[in-house]
Write an enzyme that holds these catalytic residues in place. Sequence first.
Site, PDB file in Angstrom:
ATOM      1  N   HIS A   1      -5.957   1.939  -3.879  1.00 21.43           N
ATOM      2  CA  HIS A   1      -4.966   1.411  -2.940  1.00 21.43           C
ATOM      3  C   HIS A   1      -4.495   0.034  -3.393  1.00 21.43           C
ATOM      4  O   HIS A   1      -5.145  -0.627  -4.208  1.00 21.43           O
ATOM      5  CB  HIS A   1      -5.559   1.315  -1.531  1.00 21.43           C
TER       6      HIS A   1
ATOM      7  N   CYS B   1       0.809  -1.224   0.000  1.00 25.65           N
ATOM      8  CA  CYS B   1       0.000   0.000   0.000  1.00 25.65           C
ATOM      9  C   CYS B   1       0.839   1.270   0.000  1.00 25.65           C
ATOM     10  O   CYS B   1       0.621   2.184  -0.808  1.00 25.65           O
ATOM     11  CB  CYS B   1      -0.983  -0.006   1.160  1.00 25.65           C
TER      12      CYS B   1
ATOM     13  N   HIS C   1      -2.553   0.767   6.953  1.00 29.69           N
ATOM     14  CA  HIS C   1      -2.950   0.779   5.548  1.00 29.69           C
ATOM     15  C   HIS C   1      -3.181   2.211   5.094  1.00 29.69           C
ATOM     16  O   HIS C   1      -3.645   3.056   5.865  1.00 29.69           O
ATOM     17  CB  HIS C   1      -4.224  -0.039   5.334  1.00 29.69           C
TER      18      HIS C   1
END
Length: 406
Positions: free
Chosen positions: A252, A187, A240
């Site tokens: 993402h 990510c 994240h």
Amino acid sequence: MKWKGMLIGGCTLIGLMCLSQSEVSAQTKLPLEQAKTLIGTPYQKGGTDPKKGFDSSGFIQYVFKKSGSFDLPRKVIDQYQIGEKVSWEKAKPGDLVFFRKLEETRDIPTHVALYAGNHQVIHITLSQGVVKTDVSQSKYWTDRYYAVKRLPSSQQLSNHHLVKEAMKYLGVPYVFGAADPKVGFDCSGFLQYLFEKSLGIYLPRNAEQQWTVGEKVALNQIRPGDFVFFSNTYKKGISHVGMYVGGDRFIHASRSESVTMSYLSEAYWQEKWTGAKRLTGLKLAQENPVVSKAATYIGEVPYVKGGTNPKTGFDTAGFTQYVYDQAMGIQLPRYASGQVKAGTPVKRSELQPGDLVFLKGTSLIPGIYAGSNQVIHVTASKGVAMTNMKTSTYWKDKYETAVRIK
């Protein structure tokens, strides 16, 4: 926390054109026509493919995506978050119709169907697969009716150049620790790569570090290009990060699939929500000739013991000596011990682009200050690299001193 849509009439707020009524009508027909071709497809728990079968939300997601009309979330409860609520009497073909279980203690929808007009819906059932049902003639479905939702006329994605660039990497596989489209992305690696290639901004490497830079943004002020952060996904704390692209969506690198887009309104992401950041003030001070020259070698020239030029490689002091010579015609001493004496001492709080910064290693390691806590220097593992002295877990406590070369 409430998540509001971003439509004004049939137009999007950012960068997209409105659709005419005829275009909207054409878009409505596409999912219906697609749904009709799937009548008879069997039910399959968790199914999202006609070859294997569908569950209710998998069926709806498939017909909208296959027809190119709308990219919906995967779960019923998340599909229900999209669009505006309308009454059954005002339902139009293409609207989503939601039902609930009578025995469900929570007041949530558990089944979704596509309205086909004249009180009929196309949906999937356990016993018959995809069928058309007249709700007005079925006490079973009438008793379980929950709501009708009308989807927006478009996905509302921004035409911002950064969003367009990010979309090029949709489908690149998730690889933990990777930041290269040829290999894959995690990510933070995805956003680090995107910002470096698109904007010349060098971000910290992991999500926790990226959270420490930029300016906090309230949810109702979020705009395309802002970073969205989540906690307690695969580990405790911030774990994240994605980039907002408009229309309640973010792009993402998902651990479960690849570079993809998700909705902020999805229950999972609401639960994990931490906040948003706008990454301003992180560009290199390229107007400074020393910084500009040094930046051309980032990621391009390796570390070589005794190296003093880009053709063969640099050692730490060979790099700063070469850059100052090429950019300013200034001859610095060959080694850090001499370079630290060649200028006027500067407080860390008063650093300016082009100043020489010295970091602690087995010996002094010189680098060139590039603004916003960033230093361009040479490391044994990466060669010429960019380090954020504020966020780097390795370098943040190794600042020694700085001098200004006149």
